[in-house]
Design an enzyme around this catalytic site. Structure first.
Site, PDB file in Angstrom:
ATOM      1  N   GLU A  63       0.826  -1.205   0.000  1.00 47.25           N
ATOM      2  CA  GLU A  63       0.000   0.000   0.000  1.00 47.25           C
ATOM      3  C   GLU A  63       0.865   1.261   0.000  1.00 47.25           C
ATOM      4  O   GLU A  63       2.092   1.196   0.161  1.00 47.25           O
ATOM      5  CB  GLU A  63      -0.953  -0.049   1.205  1.00 47.25           C
ATOM      6  CG  GLU A  63      -1.908  -1.230   1.078  1.00 47.25           C
ATOM      7  CD  GLU A  63      -2.974  -1.280   2.154  1.00 47.25           C
ATOM      8  OE1 GLU A  63      -2.872  -0.555   3.159  1.00 47.25           O
ATOM      9  OE2 GLU A  63      -3.930  -2.073   1.969  1.00 47.25           O
ATOM     10  N   TYR A  67      -3.150   6.410  -2.060  1.00 46.92           N
ATOM     11  CA  TYR A  67      -3.776   5.080  -2.147  1.00 46.92           C
ATOM     12  C   TYR A  67      -3.687   4.372  -3.504  1.00 46.92           C
ATOM     13  O   TYR A  67      -3.336   3.199  -3.568  1.00 46.92           O
ATOM     14  CB  TYR A  67      -5.242   5.136  -1.715  1.00 46.92           C
ATOM     15  CG  TYR A  67      -5.468   5.443  -0.250  1.00 46.92           C
ATOM     16  CD1 TYR A  67      -4.409   5.570   0.656  1.00 46.92           C
ATOM     17  CD2 TYR A  67      -6.756   5.614   0.241  1.00 46.92           C
ATOM     18  CE1 TYR A  67      -4.633   5.860   1.987  1.00 46.92           C
ATOM     19  CE2 TYR A  67      -6.987   5.903   1.593  1.00 46.92           C
ATOM     20  CZ  TYR A  67      -5.914   6.028   2.450  1.00 46.92           C
ATOM     21  OH  TYR A  67      -6.134   6.304   3.775  1.00 46.92           O
ATOM     22  N   GLU A  74      -1.811 -10.173  -5.818  1.00 48.45           N
ATOM     23  CA  GLU A  74      -1.793 -11.015  -7.018  1.00 48.45           C
ATOM     24  C   GLU A  74      -0.937 -10.393  -8.107  1.00 48.45           C
ATOM     25  O   GLU A  74      -0.165 -11.061  -8.789  1.00 48.45           O
ATOM     26  CB  GLU A  74      -3.220 -11.219  -7.542  1.00 48.45           C
ATOM     27  CG  GLU A  74      -4.159 -11.938  -6.591  1.00 48.45           C
ATOM     28  CD  GLU A  74      -4.884 -11.001  -5.633  1.00 48.45           C
ATOM     29  OE1 GLU A  74      -4.306  -9.968  -5.233  1.00 48.45           O
ATOM     30  OE2 GLU A  74      -6.026 -11.311  -5.272  1.00 48.45           O
ATOM     31  N   CYS A 111      -9.741  -9.006  -6.911  1.00 49.49           N
ATOM     32  CA  CYS A 111     -10.443  -7.841  -7.468  1.00 49.49           C
ATOM     33  C   CYS A 111     -10.438  -7.921  -8.999  1.00 49.49           C
ATOM     34  O   CYS A 111      -9.687  -8.705  -9.604  1.00 49.49           O
ATOM     35  CB  CYS A 111      -9.788  -6.540  -6.988  1.00 49.49           C
ATOM     36  SG  CYS A 111      -8.260  -6.129  -7.842  1.00 49.49           S
ATOM     37  N   CYS A 114      -7.047  -7.394 -10.817  1.00 48.59           N
ATOM     38  CA  CYS A 114      -6.155  -8.561 -10.737  1.00 48.59           C
ATOM     39  C   CYS A 114      -6.632  -9.678 -11.660  1.00 48.59           C
ATOM     40  O   CYS A 114      -5.830 -10.374 -12.285  1.00 48.59           O
ATOM     41  CB  CYS A 114      -6.068  -9.064  -9.300  1.00 48.59           C
ATOM     42  SG  CYS A 114      -5.059  -7.981  -8.273  1.00 48.59           S
TER      43      CYS A 114
END
Ligand code: THU
Length: 158
Positions: A63, A67, A74, A111, A114
């Site tokens: 992170e 952001y 992944e 997500c 990914c």
């Protein structure tokens, strides 16, 4: 007009039923989650890849205070694998997530971004990538990434 349906075939294993061959990769994904840099979300994700040459590659989410500059586990893992072993297909990916002092009970599902990146890798090598989604109560196993991303965009459309 007609109504259509996608079917997404996958196998659910209770923890006691997990095939032994999957265990080392699952353990690596769990270990990788512990090395995540997840100071903003406290959601620690680990990914472990089994390459066709037998190597195991790990990655975790990284992170950032800005952001959107962070990256999921992944993609961290698959970009590293593809950059270091550009001619080697990825046979299997296992994914695990840890938050609030425990691994998720239900399997973690990747997500959309990914899924798109994993699909590119699967397509690039022309080999199915098995997907193992870990939870402490059960795991899901899919035979390939394509099934994870219905209506996907791919290079055939360019
Ligand atoms: N995250 C992953 O690493 N993989 C996923 O499949 C879902 C989300 C990360 C991104 C972010 O660091 C944190 O989990 C919360 O979204």
């Amino acid at each position: 007009m007609r109504s259509l349906n996608w079917e997404i075939p996958y196998t659910e294993y209770l923890t006691s039923e997990i095939p032994a061959e999957y265990l080392p990769l699952i353990e690596e994904a769990k270990k990788q989650a512990m090395n995540a840099y997840a100071v903003y979300s406290n959601f620690h994700v680990g990914a472990a890849l089994l390459l066709e040459n037998g190597k195991i590659i790990g990655g975790n989410n990284q992170e950032n205070s800005a952001y959107p500059s962070g990256l999921c586990a992944e993609r961290t893992a698959v970009f590293y694998a593809n950059s270091q072993y550009p001619d080697v297909a990825v046979k299997t990916i296992a994914i695990a997530a840890y938050t609030n002092g425990e691994y998720l009970k239900d399997p973690i599902t990747p997500c959309g971004g990914c899924r798109q990146v994993l699909l590119e890798t699967e397509t690039r090598y022309g080999k199915n990538m098995k997907v193992i989604l870990y939870g402490t109560d059960k795991i899901y196993v899919l035979d390939n990434v394509r099934q994870l991303l219905p209506f996907s965009f791919d290079k055939e459309r360019l």
